[in-house]
Motif scaffolding. Structure first.
Motif, short mmCIF file in Angstrom:
data_model
loop_
_atom_site.label_atom_id
_atom_site.label_comp_id
_atom_site.label_asym_id
_atom_site.label_seq_id
_atom_site.Cartn_x
_atom_site.Cartn_y
_atom_site.Cartn_z
N GLU A 146 43.28 -40.49 -10.08
CA GLU A 146 42.10 -41.19 -10.59
C GLU A 146 42.44 -42.12 -11.75
O GLU A 146 41.91 -43.22 -11.86
CB GLU A 146 41.06 -40.16 -11.04
N GLY A 147 43.37 -41.68 -12.60
CA GLY A 147 43.70 -42.47 -13.78
C GLY A 147 44.71 -43.56 -13.53
O GLY A 147 45.13 -44.25 -14.47
N CYS A 148 45.12 -43.77 -12.28
CA CYS A 148 46.19 -44.71 -11.97
C CYS A 148 45.67 -46.09 -11.54
O CYS A 148 46.47 -46.94 -11.14
CB CYS A 148 47.08 -44.17 -10.86
N GLY A 196 50.51 -43.73 -17.35
CA GLY A 196 50.10 -44.06 -18.70
C GLY A 196 51.27 -44.66 -19.46
O GLY A 196 52.39 -44.19 -19.37
#
Length: 226
Positions: free
Chosen positions: A160-162, A111
């Protein structure tokens, strides 16, 4: 893979295994990187092992789980946690490499990674830790095969958020490779089918044996046909 090093004893085993492969003096293919390439070494089934079988020639593997592109600690860096320090000058024919995932995942949690991404590789593919290492290798005449990262199957993984960061890294690596005929970027963003958990280990981060074998087949295909 966006790998996390588990413990120093595990690291010591990995480094020892990497050094053991260095005794082959006639090898012309070197593998460097993080756990995407190093995983399954203890069982003799890492990407490099299968690559040796497919190409029918020796492969030296210095990849280490948890390794980063941007790593400044001298002792552990020399042990392999610095991907750049895994490389040794020699008349290699091919250097297979990956890296950057740990810098992004551990360094900024996937992030607000623009600054870290820029340190790894600029948008034009000419600056950063990755182009610097690739340039050093290319100066010896060796070809570079840079491997992208596995993607999440769509659920149930810590990475998952990458996805956005992975896509951006791939895009910059492709730009870098386009600047030099001796550099090949091979993405594996298409390797994992949506909803298929069989390409990841139980931690949902590292590659399963199935994934490592599939990656080796892809790498062998590039080396044979390039």
């Amino acid at each position: 893979m966006w790998a996390v090093i588990r413990s120093l004893p595990v690291l010591a085993c990995l480094v020892g295994a990497a050094q053991a492969q260095d005794i082959e003096p006639k090898a012309e293919i070197l593998v460097i990187g993080d756990s995407l390439l190093a995983w399954h070494r203890a069982s003799g089934q890492a990407v490099s092992h299968r690559l040796e079988q497919l190409l029918e020639e020796p492969v030296i593997d210095r990849s280490v789980g948890g390794a980063r592109m941007i790593y400044n600690l001298p002792i552990s860096g020399a042990m392999g946690l610095s991907i750049a320090k895994q490389y040794r000058d020699k008349p290699w024919r091919w250097v297979v490499a990956n890296g950057g995932g740990n810098d992004l995942w551990l360094g900024c949690g996937c992030g607000k990674c623009d600054r870290k991404m820029g340190k790894l590789i600029s948008r034009d593919g000419t600056r950063g830790a990755i182009p610097k290492l690739v340039g050093r290798i290319r100066a010896t005449g060796a070809k570079v095969l840079w491997l992208g990262y596995l993607r999440s199957p769509g659920f149930g993984t810590p990475i998952e958020g990458c996805k956005d960061e992975g896509d951006e890294l791939d895009a910059r690596l492709a730009v870098m490779a386009a600047l030099d005929d001796g550099v090949v970027f091979h993405p594996i963003s298409d390797l994992v089918p949506e909803g298929d958990l069989s390409f990841h280990g139980v931690d949902r981060i590292h590659p399963s044996l199935k994934a490592s074998q599939a990656i080796a087949r892809r790498l062998a295909r590039v080396i044979r046909t390039y």
